[in-house]
Design a protein around this motif. Structure first.
Motif, PDB file in Angstrom:
ATOM      1  N   ILE A   1     -13.047   7.601  -3.310  1.00 14.61           N
ATOM      2  CA  ILE A   1     -12.495   7.561  -1.941  1.00 14.61           C
ATOM      3  C   ILE A   1     -12.657   8.941  -1.292  1.00 14.61           C
ATOM      4  O   ILE A   1     -12.950   9.916  -1.975  1.00 14.61           O
TER       5      ILE A   1
ATOM      6  N   LEU B   1      -7.625  -0.733  -1.626  1.00 10.89           N
ATOM      7  CA  LEU B   1      -8.022  -0.934  -3.025  1.00 10.89           C
ATOM      8  C   LEU B   1      -6.861  -1.392  -3.917  1.00 10.89           C
ATOM      9  O   LEU B   1      -7.075  -1.773  -5.066  1.00 10.89           O
TER      10      LEU B   1
ATOM     11  N   LYS C   1      -8.922  14.716  -7.533  1.00 12.84           N
ATOM     12  CA  LYS C   1      -9.897  15.328  -6.617  1.00 12.84           C
ATOM     13  C   LYS C   1     -11.035  15.894  -7.455  1.00 12.84           C
ATOM     14  O   LYS C   1     -10.819  16.714  -8.345  1.00 12.84           O
TER      15      LYS C   1
ATOM     16  N   MET D   1     -11.222   0.001   6.433  1.00  8.17           N
ATOM     17  CA  MET D   1     -11.739  -0.171   5.056  1.00  8.17           C
ATOM     18  C   MET D   1     -10.796  -1.015   4.208  1.00  8.17           C
ATOM     19  O   MET D   1      -9.645  -1.264   4.595  1.00  8.17           O
TER      20      MET D   1
ATOM     21  N   LEU E   1      -0.843   8.305  -1.720  1.00  8.85           N
ATOM     22  CA  LEU E   1      -0.423   9.210  -2.778  1.00  8.85           C
ATOM     23  C   LEU E   1      -0.659  10.674  -2.442  1.00  8.85           C
ATOM     24  O   LEU E   1       0.095  11.547  -2.844  1.00  8.85           O
TER      25      LEU E   1
ATOM     26  N   GLY F   1     -14.117  17.576  -1.912  1.00  7.19           N
ATOM     27  CA  GLY F   1     -12.800  17.002  -1.558  1.00  7.19           C
ATOM     28  C   GLY F   1     -12.709  15.498  -1.742  1.00  7.19           C
ATOM     29  O   GLY F   1     -11.736  14.880  -1.308  1.00  7.19           O
TER      30      GLY F   1
ATOM     31  N   TRP G   1       0.819  -1.204   0.000  1.00  7.75           N
ATOM     32  CA  TRP G   1       0.000   0.000   0.000  1.00  7.75           C
ATOM     33  C   TRP G   1       0.858   1.261   0.000  1.00  7.75           C
ATOM     34  O   TRP G   1       1.883   1.328   0.668  1.00  7.75           O
TER      35      TRP G   1
ATOM     36  N   PRO H   1     -14.511   1.665  -1.336  1.00 13.17           N
ATOM     37  CA  PRO H   1     -13.871   0.576  -0.585  1.00 13.17           C
ATOM     38  C   PRO H   1     -14.857  -0.059   0.398  1.00 13.17           C
ATOM     39  O   PRO H   1     -15.689   0.651   0.975  1.00 13.17           O
TER      40      PRO H   1
ATOM     41  N   PHE I   1      -3.249   7.379   7.756  1.00 12.78           N
ATOM     42  CA  PHE I   1      -3.518   5.975   7.433  1.00 12.78           C
ATOM     43  C   PHE I   1      -2.524   5.017   8.080  1.00 12.78           C
ATOM     44  O   PHE I   1      -1.371   5.366   8.296  1.00 12.78           O
TER      45      PHE I   1
HETATM   46  N1  LIG Z   1      -9.246   2.571   0.344  1.00  5.23           N
HETATM   47  C1  LIG Z   1      -8.045   2.909  -0.129  1.00  5.23           C
HETATM   48  N2  LIG Z   1      -7.275   1.991  -0.750  1.00  5.23           N
HETATM   49  C2  LIG Z   1      -6.040   2.307  -1.219  1.00  5.23           C
HETATM   50  N3  LIG Z   1      -5.494   3.523  -1.104  1.00  5.23           N
HETATM   51  C3  LIG Z   1      -6.213   4.482  -0.495  1.00  5.23           C
HETATM   52  C4  LIG Z   1      -7.529   4.233   0.006  1.00  5.23           C
HETATM   53  N4  LIG Z   1      -7.990   5.369   0.568  1.00  5.23           N
HETATM   54  C5  LIG Z   1      -7.016   6.292   0.406  1.00  5.23           C
HETATM   55  N5  LIG Z   1      -5.944   5.769  -0.214  1.00  5.23           N
HETATM   56  C6  LIG Z   1      -4.668   6.455  -0.505  1.00  5.23           C
HETATM   57  O1  LIG Z   1      -4.515   7.517   0.412  1.00  5.23           O
HETATM   58  C7  LIG Z   1      -4.495   8.781  -0.265  1.00  5.23           C
HETATM   59  C8  LIG Z   1      -5.244   9.817   0.546  1.00  5.23           C
HETATM   60  O2  LIG Z   1      -6.577   9.391   0.752  1.00  5.23           O
HETATM   61  P1  LIG Z   1      -7.704  10.378   1.272  1.00  5.23           P
HETATM   62  O3  LIG Z   1      -7.999  11.359   0.190  1.00  5.23           O
HETATM   63  O4  LIG Z   1      -8.835   9.547   1.766  1.00  5.23           O
HETATM   64  O5  LIG Z   1      -6.946  11.094   2.474  1.00  5.23           O
HETATM   65  P2  LIG Z   1      -7.242  12.462   3.236  1.00  5.23           P
HETATM   66  O6  LIG Z   1      -6.150  12.639   4.211  1.00  5.23           O
HETATM   67  O7  LIG Z   1      -8.647  12.443   3.751  1.00  5.23           O
HETATM   68  O8  LIG Z   1      -7.140  13.514   2.047  1.00  5.23           O
HETATM   69  P3  LIG Z   1      -7.470  15.100   2.025  1.00  5.23           P
HETATM   70  O9  LIG Z   1      -6.215  15.773   2.459  1.00  5.23           O
HETATM   71  O10 LIG Z   1      -7.783  15.373   0.578  1.00  5.23           O
HETATM   72  O11 LIG Z   1      -8.610  15.335   2.945  1.00  5.23           O
HETATM   73  C9  LIG Z   1      -5.077   8.514  -1.639  1.00  5.23           C
HETATM   74  O12 LIG Z   1      -4.551   9.406  -2.608  1.00  5.23           O
HETATM   75  C10 LIG Z   1      -4.643   7.078  -1.890  1.00  5.23           C
HETATM   76  O13 LIG Z   1      -3.299   7.039  -2.369  1.00  5.23           O
END
Ligand SMILES: Nc1ncnc2c1ncn2[C@@H]1O[C@H](COP(=O)(O)OP(=O)(O)OP(=O)(O)O)[C@@H](O)[C@H]1O
Ligand SMILES: O=P(O)(O)O[C@@H]1[C@H](O)[C@H](O)[C@@H](OP(=O)(O)O)[C@H](OP(=O)(O)O)[C@H]1O
Length: 333
Positions: free
Chosen positions: A275, A111, A124, A108, A52, A257, A49, A92, A59
């Protein structure tokens, strides 16, 4: 070129407990950093994983093909509802709230599972990247953001106004709007946040990718000119588009977002999922959105489907024309 990159395998069941307490998010976003866990290489076969885009530290990758994302009540509620919605195949899988070291997480599906050295792109979606309620809060309690001022200056030293320069700070909605107009969010209703390719290269430097041609170039590079992959992405997007058009859940939520995550690998497998539901907010009944009407404050429109129309149109135009298309186009001309 740099990106937020986390590979952090965890072990199933390790110190996890189910919990429903609400937490708010209060951590900083760190882009332009590369995080490689030392475990990433030794345990690569168990978890590949990568993160990005988004907030660093949000996470944790777990064993068993699942992810922990720092708890957000709005996201929990959306994911719960999505599990029984027609959109279920496009998000997911969600398994509830778990606790680890006194921190709550939404659990979750990862993916990326099932892909071998995948290429990944985060787009986005939408023409607006902040909620109307955030705008109102910022008006009631204006808070100058020095970090956002600095991010702004690092991209364009001429962007801040004289007043902002004197204050060495900007309000969040102002920063978010500036980001929207600098990128393709305002012109196309989506923007590329990051691309990581199978060869390991990673680019999150798309802040100024605004024009259709620039977006096409980035997309073409992402798929390495592979028409079959493009076709698979297009098919999946068209299916999702049609489900979104009919979804009552989608019509009754302001979607801000949220991203589309594109994943493919050298075997020819490719798919797209929605996502990030941290800002997918239910509308007061009986309000509904078409997700295309331009936003004016109060109408809550977010431009999600407008962005998807444009994305589908761009990907379609990247496919080589068949002899039939060429005939049709020359007749039209
Ligand atoms: N279910 C998933 N499976 C695999 N990769 C994921 C998943 N959810 C998120 N990611 C990875 O994590 C990154 C960030 O996800 P996400 O947009 O949910 O985070 P965030 O911290 O809420 O973002 P933001 O700063 O836009 O609020 C994605 O670009 C992807 O690379
Ligand atoms: O991409 P950039 O230029 O780094 O800007 C960030 C980006 O727009 C995030 O979407 C936003 O988080 P939210 O969507 O969660 O508001 C974050 O706000 P934040 O710093 O207040 O977390 C911004 O700093």
């Amino acid at each position: 070129m740099s990106c937020t990159f986390c590979t952090w395998p965890w072990f199933e069941g390790e110190g996890l407990s189910v919990r429903a307490e609400n937490r708010t998010k209060s951590w900083t976003k760190l882009k332009s950093m590369v995080h490689w866990s030392p475990l990433a290489f030794t345990l690569k076969s168990r978890s590949s994983w990568v993160q990005l885009a988004g907030h660093a530290g949000n996470f944790q990758a777990k064993e068993g093909g699942r992810l922990l994302k720092r708890y957000c009540e709005c996201e929990q509620q959306c994911l719960n509802k999505l599990m029984t919605d027609s959109l279920r195949p496009y998000v997911p899988g969600y398994y509830g709230v778990v606790q680890k070291d006194e921190q709550d997480y939404n659990l979750m599906d990862d993916l990326l599972v099932g892909f071998d050295s995948p290429s990944i792109m985060d787009c986005k979606m939408g023409s607006r990247t902040y909620l109307e309620e955030e705008l109102m809060k910022a008006r009631e309690h204006p808070r100058l953001r020095k970090d956002m001022y600095e991010k702004m200056v690092s991209v364009d030293p001429g962007a801040p106004t004289e007043e902002e320069r004197a204050q060495q700070g900007v309000l969040k909605p102002r920063y978010m709007q500036w980001r929207e107009t600098l990128s393709s969010t305002a012109t196309l209703g989506f923007r590329i946040e990051g691309i990581k390719k199978a060869d390991g290269t990673c680019n999150t430097n798309f802040k100024k990718t605004k024009q259709r041609e620039q977006v096409m170039k980035a997309l073409d590079d992402f798929v390495d000119g592979n028409v079959q992959i493009l076709k698979l992405y297009l098919k999946r997007l068209e299916e999702l588009h049609s489900v979104l058009e009919k979804s009552h859940f989608f019509k009754t939520h302001e979607v801000v977002g949220s991203s589309l995550l594109f994943v493919h690998d050298a075997s020819g497998k490719a798919s797209v999922w929605m996502i990030d539901f941290g800002k997918m907010v239910p509308l007061p009944s009986p309000m509904m959105l078409d997700h295309r009407t331009p936003w004016v404050e109060g109408n809550r429109e977010d431009g999600y489907l407008w962005g998807m129309d444009n994305l589908i149109d761009i990907l379609s135009s990247m496919l080589p024309q068949t002899p039939c298309d060429v005939d049709r186009n020359s007749e039209e001309a």
